[in-house]
Design an enzyme around this catalytic site. Structure first.
Site, PDB file in Angstrom:
ATOM      1  N   ARG B 257       0.868  -1.185   0.000  1.00  0.00           N
ATOM      2  CA  ARG B 257       0.000   0.000   0.000  1.00  0.00           C
ATOM      3  C   ARG B 257       0.900   1.229   0.000  1.00  0.00           C
ATOM      4  NH1 ARG B 257      -2.322   0.967   5.390  1.00  0.00           N
ATOM      5  NH2 ARG B 257      -0.969   2.777   5.334  1.00  0.00           N
ATOM      6  N   HIS B 261      -3.531   4.775   4.440  1.00  0.00           N
ATOM      7  CA  HIS B 261      -4.663   3.833   4.401  1.00  0.00           C
ATOM      8  C   HIS B 261      -5.861   4.453   3.670  1.00  0.00           C
ATOM      9  CE1 HIS B 261      -7.732   0.996   5.440  1.00  0.00           C
ATOM     10  NE2 HIS B 261      -8.409   1.933   6.050  1.00  0.00           N
ATOM     11  N   TYR B 270       3.350   5.469  11.667  1.00  0.00           N
ATOM     12  CA  TYR B 270       3.643   4.079  12.028  1.00  0.00           C
ATOM     13  C   TYR B 270       4.552   3.330  11.051  1.00  0.00           C
ATOM     14  CZ  TYR B 270      -0.464   3.675   8.991  1.00  0.00           C
ATOM     15  OH  TYR B 270      -1.344   3.793   7.951  1.00  0.00           O
TER      16      TYR B 270
END
Ligand code: TPP
Ligand code: MG
Lengths: 325, 361
Positions: B257, B261, B270
């Site tokens: 990805r 998100h 993160y």
């Protein structure tokens, strides 16, 4: 004292309990390094470690089931479900186990867990991120359901929920997460789970609501006051079990009642409150009571969310009907 | 010594490396130059669309949006491998598949713009709309595949799910059902390494996600999901197998990805920039472009022309999206049941009256 938002008050209460009670453990999706998608657990894993604040695999039935097992073995799990629209897989665990373990074991086992979840519409969120499903959990015997409507009540009620010896589902209104700031003292003082909060006193009509709708309800009371109508506004706060005494006492004085909630009308808690009041104080009523609620439709995507949610106008109009009736 | 009663393998299929060099057996598709060019054009088209959608969100013209950046080979691979009569069960970021199967750009924008008409799909009759609750769609695919089997239709149901989604019970239940009835289904796990902020290592202790098929009695295959030729090679086999009545397959596609998100997320919280940079070196467009260019099947000039055409198409879709008026509040009620119940008709009237009385709340 600094003023903080509702979501910051949640964080403050979680940190307080983590610091003061070694049995408290947080678990959920993205609550660790990410600090929760709404930032309610921000900094907590860093501060208390990965054994107190656990990022879980992605499975809600698992989260609820784990919490039940942990709670029965002496921990106080505080589980987060990322949005109330994703809480449905927990229903089996909550109704079949969380709410009945104490009963079935005659008190040998109990489930002091909290299931926290953001809920409600009004923030332009995508599909399944705007649900109000508190009635589903209020229908479960043995499960408490709580929702705060201000930073201070969020802090005090969450402390109470974590300390309560039984399972509590704690709905956090996303629309209020950052709407207001309030001074909140980190004094570890819990609020009671068995009383409503009277937010505004009035002699003419009783308006009962909870969660984000408190905002519109208070605004409606202000509009009514402009025409000399004094509305009493009650924040239900603990949606199950309900403190009917405060409501009945108020209705005995005003004789008029409107209940406001965002969730769909049918089988919603408004019907429950109206029924209880009719049964126990029907003769106190000067006019038929009314509900102002979301409609019995699938929560619409956000372009229509304001047409779905009760508006100040609808609450004022309902109050006037009850006042004229 | 105990005897070994079962033994399993998980193959990994790759055809091209990150530079577009051939590193494995090529499927027949590799010599079907017209189809390959069409597929590459579709990958570029969805990349451009995706970039525009993110820009619309950033400028307040779209709600939260889930980008497909980095998944183009996988999504277009699925789209091009399925037949129109097959059924596709998406999550929320497979625009490459959906555009191939007739979903319009303006419909995708409407959905993320908070308008249900985006799921009405004017030109796609039977695919499911976006499934946002993680994992649920895999069971719908098994159900659709069961319907195809019971009615003796040579159709295939294909569901996609994320690496995070494989932790849900629904996923295992779907695989199990597909095994029990030997269903014409294909399950694709888009292993893009992250479920929002949770890395794969915190999602499972299993060595691969493909091996999750084994307990359900299905074959599990891993494939380089950024390698269009490998994706097609594996999917063509799995779909053919399902269509012939030989049962379902689980395909784990390794991808990444590259975006946050969703536009509501900030992945810098993160994961490291180094990790993302490394993943960019593996992205799917570069290697297929090289493969085509080196064989004289694609040129810079062609890419420029195609990009301009796509930009025009995208601008047109954005105009159509922005020009779509707000839905009527009546829409909340009119599709609730096949016929409107009396009580709901009263609420509908109440809602319309409330809007009339106060058009702005
Ligand atoms: C049942 C459920 N729980 C939580 C969420 C919130 N959520 C949305 S996407 C996501 C992560 C999904 O990760 P993955 O399955 O790997 O798919 P990806 O987004 O990486 O494509 C989460 C937790 C959800 N949509 N549904
Ligand atoms: Mg993922």
């Amino acid at each position: 004292m600094a003023k903080i938002t509702l979501v910051e008050a949640i964080n403050l209460a979680l940190a307080h309990e983590l610091a003061h009670d070694p049995a408290v453990v947080l678990l959920g999706e993205d609550i660790g390094p990410n600090g929760g998608v709404f930032r309610s657990t921000v900094g907590l894993q860093e501060r208390f470690g990965e054994d107190r604040v656990l990022d879980t695999p992605l499975a809600e039935s698992m989260i609820a089931g784990l919490a039940i097992g942990m709670a029965a073995m002496g921990l106080k799990p505080v589980a987060e479900i990322q949005f109330s629209g994703f809480i449905y897989p927990t229903v089996d665990q909550m109704i079949n186990h969380a709410g009945r373990l104490r009963t079935r074991t005659r008190g040998r086992l109990s489930v002091p867990m909290v299931l926290r979840t953001p809920s409600g519409a009004g923030i332009h969120a995508p599909e399944h991120h705007s649900e109000s499903n508190e009635a589903l959990f209020a229908h479960m015997p043995g499960v408490r359901v709580v929702t705060p409507s201000s930073p201070r009540r969020a802090y005090g009620l969450l402390l109470a929920a974590i300390r309560d010896p039984d399972p509590v589902v704690f709905f956090e209104p996303t629309r209020l997460y950052r709407l207001h700031k309030q001074e909140v003292e980190d004094d570890g003082e819990a609020l009671p789970l068995d009383t409503c909060f009277v937010l505004r006193e009035g002699r003419d009509i009783t308006l009962v609501s909870w969660g984000a709708m408190i905002h519109e309800t208070l605004e409606a009371a202000r509009v009514l006051a402009e025409t000399g109508v004094e509305a009493e506004v009650i924040d239900l706060a603990t949606l199950s079990p309900i403190d009917y005494e405060t409501i009945l006492e108020s209705v005995a004085r005003t004789g008029r009642l409107v209940v406001v909630h965002e969730a769909p009308r049918t089988a919603g808690l408004g019907g429950e409150i109206l029924a209880e009041v009719a049964e126990r104080a029907g003769y106190d009523l000067a006019a038929p009571p009314i509900r102002v609620t979301g409609y019995d439709v699938v929560t619409p995507l956000f372009k229509l969310e304001h047409e779905f949610m009760p508006s100040v106008n609808r609450i004022v109009a309902a109050a006037r009907r009850v006042l004229e009736g | 010594m105990p005897s070994i009663v079962a033994h399993f393998d998980v193959p990994l299929v790759r055809c091209l490396d990150a530079e577009g060099r051939v590193v494995g057996d090529l499927p027949p598709l590799a010599s079907d130059t017209e189809t390959l060019r069409t597929i590459f054009r579709a990958m570029l088209r969805v990349r451009l669309f995706d970039t525009k959608a993110v820009a619309l969100q950033r400028t307040g013209q779209l709600g939260t949006y889930a980008s497909c950046l980095g998944h183009e080979a996988l999504h277009v691979g699925i789209g091009s491998a399925l037949r129109p009569e097959d059924a596709f069960f998406p999550t929320y970021r497979e625009y490459g598949t959906q555009l191939w199967r007739g979903v319009k750009m303006s419909e995708i924008l409407l959905f993320w713009g908070g308008d249900e008409r985006g799921s009405a799909f004017a030109e796609q009759p039977h695919d499911f709309p976006w499934a946002v609750p993680i994992g649920t769609q895999t069971l719908h695919a098994s159900g659709a595949a069961l319907a195809f089997r019971l009615r003796h239709e040579a159709r295939v149901a294909l569901a996609i799910i994320g690496d995070g989604g494989t932790s849900q019970g629904d996923f295992y239940e779907a695989l199990n059902a597909a095994g029990v009835w030997s269903l014409p289904a294909v399950f694709v796990v888009a292993n893009n390494r992250w479920a929002i902020s949770v890395p794969l290592a915190k999602q499972t202790a299993a060595q691969t996600l493909a091996q999750k098929a084994i307990a359900a009695g299905l074959p599990g295959v891993q494939v380089d999901g950024n390698d269009l030729l490998a994706v097609r090679s594996v999917l063509d086999d799995a779909i053919e197998r399902a269509r012939r009545g030989h049962g379902a397959t689980l395909v784990e596609a390794l991808t990444y990805r590259l975006s946050d998100h969703t536009t509501a997320d900030d992945a810098r919280r993160y994961r490291s920039k180094e990790e993302v940079d490394r993943a960019w070196a593996e992205e799917p467009l570069v290697r297929l472009r090289r493969f085509l260019t080196e064989r004289g099947l694609w040129t810079e000039a062609e890419e420029k022309r195609w990009t301009e055409r796509c930009q025009e198409e995208i601008e047109e879709a954005v105009r159509a999206y922005l020009a779509t008026g707000k839905p009527s509040p009546a829409d909340m009620f009119d599709y609730t049941f096949a016929t409107l119940p009396v009580g709901l008709a009263a609420q509908r009237a109440e809602a319309l009256a409330a809007v009339e009385a106060a058009p702005h709340g």
